[in-house]
Design an enzyme around this catalytic site. Sequence first.
Site, PDB file in Angstrom:
ATOM      1  N   TYR A 225       0.814  -1.213   0.000  1.00 54.96           N
ATOM      2  CA  TYR A 225       0.000   0.000   0.000  1.00 54.96           C
ATOM      3  C   TYR A 225       0.843   1.256   0.000  1.00 54.96           C
ATOM      4  O   TYR A 225       0.357   2.331  -0.317  1.00 54.96           O
ATOM      5  CB  TYR A 225      -0.964  -0.010   1.186  1.00 54.96           C
ATOM      6  CG  TYR A 225      -1.975  -1.093   0.971  1.00 54.96           C
ATOM      7  CD1 TYR A 225      -3.076  -0.878   0.141  1.00 54.96           C
ATOM      8  CD2 TYR A 225      -1.785  -2.369   1.495  1.00 54.96           C
ATOM      9  CE1 TYR A 225      -3.966  -1.893  -0.142  1.00 54.96           C
ATOM     10  CE2 TYR A 225      -2.671  -3.392   1.223  1.00 54.96           C
ATOM     11  CZ  TYR A 225      -3.769  -3.147   0.398  1.00 54.96           C
ATOM     12  OH  TYR A 225      -4.647  -4.150   0.103  1.00 54.96           O
ATOM     13  N   LEU A 226       2.123   1.113   0.383  1.00 50.21           N
ATOM     14  CA  LEU A 226       2.988   2.292   0.384  1.00 50.21           C
ATOM     15  C   LEU A 226       3.561   2.534  -1.007  1.00 50.21           C
ATOM     16  O   LEU A 226       3.803   3.672  -1.392  1.00 50.21           O
ATOM     17  CB  LEU A 226       4.118   2.127   1.405  1.00 50.21           C
ATOM     18  CG  LEU A 226       4.879   3.407   1.735  1.00 50.21           C
ATOM     19  CD1 LEU A 226       3.949   4.414   2.414  1.00 50.21           C
ATOM     20  CD2 LEU A 226       6.067   3.123   2.630  1.00 50.21           C
ATOM     21  N   GLN A 227       3.780   1.423  -1.724  1.00 52.50           N
ATOM     22  CA  GLN A 227       4.369   1.479  -3.073  1.00 52.50           C
ATOM     23  C   GLN A 227       3.939   2.698  -3.886  1.00 52.50           C
ATOM     24  O   GLN A 227       4.767   3.526  -4.259  1.00 52.50           O
ATOM     25  CB  GLN A 227       3.883   0.257  -3.849  1.00 52.50           C
ATOM     26  CG  GLN A 227       4.898  -0.794  -4.126  1.00 52.50           C
ATOM     27  CD  GLN A 227       4.285  -1.878  -5.017  1.00 52.50           C
ATOM     28  OE1 GLN A 227       3.661  -1.601  -6.033  1.00 52.50           O
ATOM     29  NE2 GLN A 227       4.467  -3.111  -4.619  1.00 52.50           N
TER      30      GLN A 227
ATOM     31  N   HIS B 266      -1.922   0.235  -9.078  1.00 55.82           N
ATOM     32  CA  HIS B 266      -1.859   1.633  -8.623  1.00 55.82           C
ATOM     33  C   HIS B 266      -0.468   2.220  -8.857  1.00 55.82           C
ATOM     34  O   HIS B 266      -0.326   3.362  -9.259  1.00 55.82           O
ATOM     35  CB  HIS B 266      -2.178   1.719  -7.114  1.00 55.82           C
ATOM     36  CG  HIS B 266      -3.614   1.998  -6.821  1.00 55.82           C
ATOM     37  ND1 HIS B 266      -4.527   0.995  -6.566  1.00 55.82           N
ATOM     38  CD2 HIS B 266      -4.307   3.162  -6.735  1.00 55.82           C
ATOM     39  CE1 HIS B 266      -5.712   1.542  -6.336  1.00 55.82           C
ATOM     40  NE2 HIS B 266      -5.608   2.853  -6.434  1.00 55.82           N
TER      41      HIS B 266
ATOM     42  N   GLN C  34       2.205   5.287  -3.144  1.00 52.15           N
ATOM     43  CA  GLN C  34       2.230   6.599  -2.489  1.00 52.15           C
ATOM     44  C   GLN C  34       3.628   7.227  -2.535  1.00 52.15           C
ATOM     45  O   GLN C  34       3.779   8.427  -2.350  1.00 52.15           O
ATOM     46  CB  GLN C  34       1.758   6.477  -1.034  1.00 52.15           C
ATOM     47  CG  GLN C  34       0.314   5.979  -0.926  1.00 52.15           C
ATOM     48  CD  GLN C  34      -0.156   5.887   0.527  1.00 52.15           C
ATOM     49  OE1 GLN C  34      -0.133   6.857   1.256  1.00 52.15           O
ATOM     50  NE2 GLN C  34      -0.576   4.704   0.945  1.00 52.15           N
TER      51      GLN C  34
END
Length: 365
Positions: free
Chosen positions: A294-296, A320, A298
């Site tokens: 989920y950080l990828q 994403h 961002q």
Amino acid sequence: MDRDRVEIDGGVMEGGGQILRVSTALSCLLGISLRVRRIRAGRSQPGLRPQHLSGLEMIRDLCDGQLDGGEIGSTEITFTPGKIKGGTHIADTKTAGSVCLLMQVAMPCVLFAASPSELRLKGGTNAEMAPQIDYTVLVFKPIIEKFNLTFDCDIKRRGYYPQGGGEVIVRMSPVKQLSPINLTERGTVTKIHGRAFVAGALPIKLAKDMASAAVRCIRKEIRDLYVNIQPVREPDNQAFGTGSGIIIVAETSTGCLFAGSSLGKRGKNSDRVGIEAAEMLLGNLRHGGAVDDYLQDQLIIFMALANGVSRVKSGPITLHTQTAIHFAEQLTKAKFTVTKSEDEDSTKDTYFIECQGMGMINSSL
């Protein structure tokens, strides 16, 4: 200005609100005017939803820009940015639209303002289809600050689906430029902690059940670490409405952070919520990358803006992330390369994301 306007197809790749967030933030930073068509063409309800519109309006206001086509359901907007200014900026989704996604769009912009900024963001803090505010504070913040920036995130009130009603205040000072990052050493897991929460009408027993189910699930795979998940009841004056959920964070010897989270909803067994979060965390630890899935995406906009080469080791590249890279390259001079990691046992599905950043400079400082 019109002939220099960049055309963005909002229906390609991930086809959602992220394209809008990345492209309008970069448009604002680079002073490029944009036309975005087929907005959220990939979604069941295409076009702008309240959270996307409030994000766009905040970007427009923080740079004295011009926005056309900004209404709910609109599938095409044009945006012409002005000069980014500091000060207080307010965005209110008036729904459970995510404050974390509002932060994603505004934060890169205000880093390059002339003076410090305060973002007052209202909506959902722990909502589906978006990072929970706890993830933003516990994982996103410490890692993003490695780009040589600092910010403060004050959770005034939590808000849940469907009413929202949460409020978060983010304060940050501008930077001259961003440093590149190197997140390639995973290290060993040294600590696992978290919080299971209930708010409103829900009994604390639900939080305890989520926590114990998560701990049991993690213990099956990681036996030698104490897993500390606190069950909490949010104070009534710090939460609006009824909600429940859990976030679990693993820290490693090299300072990497990984998370798993899940939200409760009516008819969903609380053990299930705890197990979902634990399985997400374990999945993020298995791939051998140095950031979680989920950080990828961002990190991409910050890597593109930084001055120098950033390298990040990750698990499989998410859609994403591919989307963020596509639009970052289209709008900036940054160059990304993604290569499969060959260095360890071939059972691991790990990749290196490398970026030669554009070296954005804050001309007002």
